[in-house]
Design an enzyme around this catalytic site. Structure first.
Site, mmCIF file in Angstrom:
data_model
loop_
_atom_site.group_PDB
_atom_site.id
_atom_site.type_symbol
_atom_site.label_atom_id
_atom_site.label_comp_id
_atom_site.label_asym_id
_atom_site.label_seq_id
_atom_site.Cartn_x
_atom_site.Cartn_y
_atom_site.Cartn_z
ATOM 1 N N LYS A 28 2.200 -3.321 7.309
ATOM 2 C CA LYS A 28 2.500 -3.512 5.883
ATOM 3 C C LYS A 28 3.945 -3.086 5.588
ATOM 4 O O LYS A 28 4.646 -3.737 4.813
ATOM 5 C CB LYS A 28 1.529 -2.694 5.005
ATOM 6 C CG LYS A 28 0.089 -3.181 5.009
ATOM 7 C CD LYS A 28 -0.116 -4.580 4.443
ATOM 8 C CE LYS A 28 0.127 -4.694 2.962
ATOM 9 N NZ LYS A 28 -0.283 -6.032 2.428
ATOM 10 N N TYR A 45 -1.923 -0.499 10.941
ATOM 11 C CA TYR A 45 -2.053 -1.180 9.634
ATOM 12 C C TYR A 45 -0.855 -0.849 8.747
ATOM 13 O O TYR A 45 -0.174 -1.740 8.223
ATOM 14 C CB TYR A 45 -3.358 -0.757 8.935
ATOM 15 C CG TYR A 45 -3.373 -1.085 7.447
ATOM 16 C CD1 TYR A 45 -3.321 -2.404 7.006
ATOM 17 C CD2 TYR A 45 -3.424 -0.072 6.482
ATOM 18 C CE1 TYR A 45 -3.318 -2.707 5.641
ATOM 19 C CE2 TYR A 45 -3.423 -0.362 5.122
ATOM 20 C CZ TYR A 45 -3.363 -1.683 4.697
ATOM 21 O OH TYR A 45 -3.355 -1.982 3.357
ATOM 22 N N THR A 74 0.818 -1.214 0.000
ATOM 23 C CA THR A 74 0.000 0.000 0.000
ATOM 24 C C THR A 74 0.854 1.266 0.000
ATOM 25 O O THR A 74 2.012 1.246 0.451
ATOM 26 C CB THR A 74 -0.903 -0.016 1.254
ATOM 27 O OG1 THR A 74 -1.473 1.258 1.455
ATOM 28 C CG2 THR A 74 -0.114 -0.372 2.523
ATOM 29 N N ASP A 75 0.252 2.371 -0.438
ATOM 30 C CA ASP A 75 0.936 3.672 -0.350
ATOM 31 C C ASP A 75 1.013 4.166 1.097
ATOM 32 O O ASP A 75 1.773 5.091 1.397
ATOM 33 C CB ASP A 75 0.242 4.721 -1.232
ATOM 34 C CG ASP A 75 -1.226 4.967 -0.892
ATOM 35 O OD1 ASP A 75 -1.779 4.278 0.003
ATOM 36 O OD2 ASP A 75 -1.846 5.851 -1.528
ATOM 37 N N GLU A 76 0.221 3.540 1.991
ATOM 38 C CA GLU A 76 0.162 4.061 3.367
ATOM 39 C C GLU A 76 1.483 3.876 4.110
ATOM 40 O O GLU A 76 1.707 4.508 5.142
ATOM 41 C CB GLU A 76 -1.004 3.413 4.127
ATOM 42 C CG GLU A 76 -2.311 3.637 3.387
ATOM 43 C CD GLU A 76 -3.574 3.401 4.199
ATOM 44 O OE1 GLU A 76 -3.524 3.477 5.430
ATOM 45 O OE2 GLU A 76 -4.609 3.146 3.557
HETATM 46 P P1 NAD Z 1 -9.661 -7.374 2.134
HETATM 47 O O1 NAD Z 1 -9.649 -7.021 3.580
HETATM 48 O O2 NAD Z 1 -10.876 -7.129 1.318
HETATM 49 O O3 NAD Z 1 -9.313 -8.937 1.966
HETATM 50 C C1 NAD Z 1 -8.297 -9.560 2.680
HETATM 51 C C2 NAD Z 1 -8.447 -11.068 2.461
HETATM 52 O O4 NAD Z 1 -7.398 -11.730 3.179
HETATM 53 C C3 NAD Z 1 -9.772 -11.635 2.993
HETATM 54 O O5 NAD Z 1 -10.350 -12.494 2.040
HETATM 55 C C4 NAD Z 1 -9.365 -12.398 4.241
HETATM 56 O O6 NAD Z 1 -10.207 -13.505 4.527
HETATM 57 C C5 NAD Z 1 -7.953 -12.834 3.873
HETATM 58 N N1 NAD Z 1 -7.120 -13.095 5.053
HETATM 59 C C6 NAD Z 1 -6.955 -12.298 6.144
HETATM 60 N N2 NAD Z 1 -6.141 -12.887 7.027
HETATM 61 C C7 NAD Z 1 -5.763 -14.076 6.485
HETATM 62 C C8 NAD Z 1 -4.907 -15.121 6.902
HETATM 63 N N3 NAD Z 1 -4.274 -15.065 8.079
HETATM 64 N N4 NAD Z 1 -4.730 -16.189 6.100
HETATM 65 C C9 NAD Z 1 -5.376 -16.259 4.897
HETATM 66 N N5 NAD Z 1 -6.198 -15.302 4.446
HETATM 67 C C10 NAD Z 1 -6.393 -14.220 5.230
HETATM 68 O O7 NAD Z 1 -8.384 -6.662 1.532
HETATM 69 P P2 NAD Z 1 -8.164 -5.943 0.127
HETATM 70 O O8 NAD Z 1 -8.694 -4.570 0.211
HETATM 71 O O9 NAD Z 1 -8.611 -6.848 -0.953
HETATM 72 O O10 NAD Z 1 -6.575 -5.836 0.115
HETATM 73 C C11 NAD Z 1 -5.777 -6.898 -0.400
HETATM 74 C C12 NAD Z 1 -4.304 -6.510 -0.308
HETATM 75 O O11 NAD Z 1 -4.071 -5.305 -1.026
HETATM 76 C C13 NAD Z 1 -3.833 -6.251 1.122
HETATM 77 O O12 NAD Z 1 -2.539 -6.792 1.266
HETATM 78 C C14 NAD Z 1 -3.806 -4.738 1.227
HETATM 79 O O13 NAD Z 1 -2.820 -4.308 2.163
HETATM 80 C C15 NAD Z 1 -3.445 -4.357 -0.190
HETATM 81 N N6 NAD Z 1 -3.938 -3.030 -0.619
HETATM 82 C C16 NAD Z 1 -5.265 -2.711 -0.484
HETATM 83 C C17 NAD Z 1 -5.709 -1.464 -0.934
HETATM 84 C C18 NAD Z 1 -7.176 -1.075 -0.846
HETATM 85 O O14 NAD Z 1 -7.517 0.075 -1.133
HETATM 86 N N7 NAD Z 1 -8.091 -1.979 -0.497
HETATM 87 C C19 NAD Z 1 -4.799 -0.565 -1.487
HETATM 88 C C20 NAD Z 1 -3.463 -0.938 -1.602
HETATM 89 C C21 NAD Z 1 -3.037 -2.172 -1.164
HETATM 90 P P1 TYD Z 2 -10.832 4.033 4.052
HETATM 91 O O1 TYD Z 2 -11.744 3.577 2.983
HETATM 92 O O2 TYD Z 2 -10.980 3.450 5.426
HETATM 93 O O3 TYD Z 2 -9.348 3.828 3.510
HETATM 94 P P2 TYD Z 2 -7.926 4.343 4.117
HETATM 95 O O4 TYD Z 2 -8.117 4.759 5.516
HETATM 96 O O5 TYD Z 2 -7.104 3.103 4.012
HETATM 97 O O6 TYD Z 2 -7.466 5.439 3.238
HETATM 98 O O7 TYD Z 2 -10.969 5.604 4.202
HETATM 99 C C1 TYD Z 2 -10.739 6.472 3.105
HETATM 100 C C2 TYD Z 2 -10.854 7.900 3.602
HETATM 101 O O8 TYD Z 2 -12.209 8.129 4.006
HETATM 102 C C3 TYD Z 2 -10.002 8.187 4.823
HETATM 103 O O9 TYD Z 2 -9.538 9.529 4.736
HETATM 104 C C4 TYD Z 2 -10.970 8.055 5.984
HETATM 105 C C5 TYD Z 2 -12.281 8.538 5.388
HETATM 106 N N1 TYD Z 2 -13.511 7.921 5.951
HETATM 107 C C6 TYD Z 2 -14.559 8.744 6.380
HETATM 108 O O10 TYD Z 2 -14.495 9.992 6.322
HETATM 109 N N2 TYD Z 2 -15.687 8.147 6.868
HETATM 110 C C7 TYD Z 2 -15.813 6.794 6.970
HETATM 111 O O11 TYD Z 2 -16.863 6.317 7.468
HETATM 112 C C8 TYD Z 2 -14.738 5.957 6.504
HETATM 113 C C9 TYD Z 2 -14.828 4.469 6.578
HETATM 114 C C10 TYD Z 2 -13.599 6.583 5.996
#
Ligand code: NAD
Ligand code: TYD
Length: 361
Positions: free
Chosen positions: A165, A161, A135-137
């Site tokens: 990561k 989180y 992630t960019d975070e």
């Molecule tokens: P998500 O939370 O929707 O899904 C995570 C999945 O991992 C779930 O299906 C969960 O059951 C599985 N999981 C959790 N713990 C586990 C374990 N111990 N063993 C096996 N499976 C397990 O997440 P997402 O949003 O699809 O993100 C996927 C990846 O991409 C993550 O690594 C996240 O850090 C990265 N990522 C997400 C975003 C975003 O905006 N969602 C952005 C950048 C990077």
């Molecule tokens: P989120 O989807 O939780 O992603 P991340 O925190 O990983 O960026 O949140 C995106 C942005 O939206 C973040 O600035 C927090 C804000 N946010 C709200 O303002 N209200 C909400 O209920 C949620 C879930 C997020």
């Protein structure tokens, strides 16, 4: 035929990636290892194209015996590692699972890859790849005039989180430098699109707006994220897996950097236009300001020149086209919405997070 171990492939991005691999002419066989936490669901894997190329295994990435077994039994030559705890707000309430899955879980997978690919030489080294999805975070937060995050930006994670990561990224990097494991890492900005669990900003706002519930804005709502449509992310990951250089990291982003209020406004405008007879029109009347997230990062932005120049990737969707597809998907999938939001864990999370923020239902 290549055999890919996808971890976390029942979650949001993982399930979209599985679909992407099955739709595209990749010819790969997928083993999908997922623990099915609250965020993962078999509903995300219904109606897969070409399901014969996909095997689902319910299990934990921390289970080293199981992971080794999967490597051997399925002759794995690629790992694409999505499995993680991913919600910043949940990491603030309880970081322990984030440390286990994101750090120790990644370590477990790396150890399996080291043992089977490097020590036992199960596969020729030039055929294997361990790709870590990050992630960019990890880069922390940007001031208004700071340049966007580049691959060389120092890590400065601010939430449990992001710190977990960052830690896993460092471990993955170290296995390349120390052991020569062929790894790649991608750091991506916020994703949105089909199958996203409705605790994250965009699906939460869509579903609350549809049902006339408050739209909870943290703080002043002027935080900035760099939104990317999930299919664009999947395409970029596959390109990095296939063409990225071992040991390299690649930034992936959407070139879309609106403030949160603008994102919510876009959703409300789409719903006003598509559902003019709804009693909730104008939907932005539902916006409610609530207590801010502790340590809330103000701004993220990705510099994606490296992946553009080296691999020829750029996002296809704008925020407007991606958001229309996303809202349409949630409107067209009420059964999915009911299945995931009826879980008791979801309701208790919503109560815990928003009641404590002072949101009045
Ligand atoms: P998500 O939370 O929707 O899904 C995570 C999945 O991992 C779930 O299906 C969960 O059951 C599985 N999981 C959790 N713990 C586990 C374990 N111990 N063993 C096996 N499976 C397990 O997440 P997402 O949003 O699809 O993100 C996927 C990846 O991409 C993550 O690594 C996240 O850090 C990265 N990522 C997400 C975003 C975003 O905006 N969602 C952005 C950048 C990077
Ligand atoms: P989120 O989807 O939780 O992603 P991340 O925190 O990983 O960026 O949140 C995106 C942005 O939206 C973040 O600035 C927090 C804000 N946010 C709200 O303002 N209200 C909400 O209920 C949620 C879930 C997020």
């Amino acid at each position: 035929m290549r055999n890919v171990l996808v971890t976390g492939g029942a979650g949001f991005i993982g399930s979209n990636f599985v679909r992407y691999l099955l739709q595209a002419d990749t010819g790969v066989q997928i083993v999908n290892l997922d623990k099915l936490t609250y965020a993962g669901s078999l509903e995300n894997l219904s109606d897969l194209p070409d399901p014969d190329r996909h095997i689902f295994v319910e299990g934990d990435i921390l289970d080293s015996e199981l992971v080794e077994c999967l490597f051997r039994d399925h002759d794995i030559d690629m790992v694409v590692h999505f499995a993680a705890e991913t919600h910043v707000d949940r990491s603030i309430f309880g970081p322990a699972d984030f440390i286990q899955t994101n750090i120790i879980g990644t370590f477990t997978l790396l150890e399996a890859a080291r043992k089977l690919w490097l020590t036992e030489e199960l596969k020729p080294l030039e055929q294997v790849r361990f790709h870590h999805v990050s992630t960019d975070e990890v880069f922390g937060t940007l001031a208004p005039d700071d340049p966007a995050f580049a691959e060389t930006t120092p890590y400065a994670p601010n939430s449990p989180y992001a710190a977990s990561k960052a830690s896993s990224d460092h471990l993955v990097r170290s296995y390349y430098h120390t052991y020569g494991l062929p790894v790649t890492i991608s750091n991506c900005s916020n994703n949105y699109g089909p199958y996203q669990f409705p605790e994250k900003l965009i699906p939460l706002m869509i579903l609350n707006a549809l049902t006339g519930k408050p739209l909870p804005v943290y703080g002043d709502g002027k935080q900035i994220r760099d939104w990317l449509y999930v299919e664009d992310h999947c395409e970029a990951i596959w390109l990095v897996v296939e063409q990225g250089k071992p040991g390299e990291t690649y930034n992936i982003g959407g070139n879309n950097q609106p403030v949160n209020l603008e994102v919510i406004g876009t959703i409300c405008d789409i719903l006003d236009e598509w559902l003019p007879a709804s009693p909730n029109v104008p939907h932005d009347q539902l916006i409610q300001y609530v207590t801010d997230r502790p340590g809330h990062d103000r701004r993220y932005a990705m510099n994606i020149k490296k992946i553009e120049q080296e691999l020829g990737w750029k996002p296809r969707e704008s925020l407007s086209t991606g958001m229309q597809k996303t809202v349409r998907w949630y409107l067209d999938h009420p059964d999915w919405v009911t299945a995931v939001s009826d879980q008791s864990d979801y309701q208790s999370w919503i109560d815990k997070n928003y009641v404590e923020r002072g949101e009045v239902e």
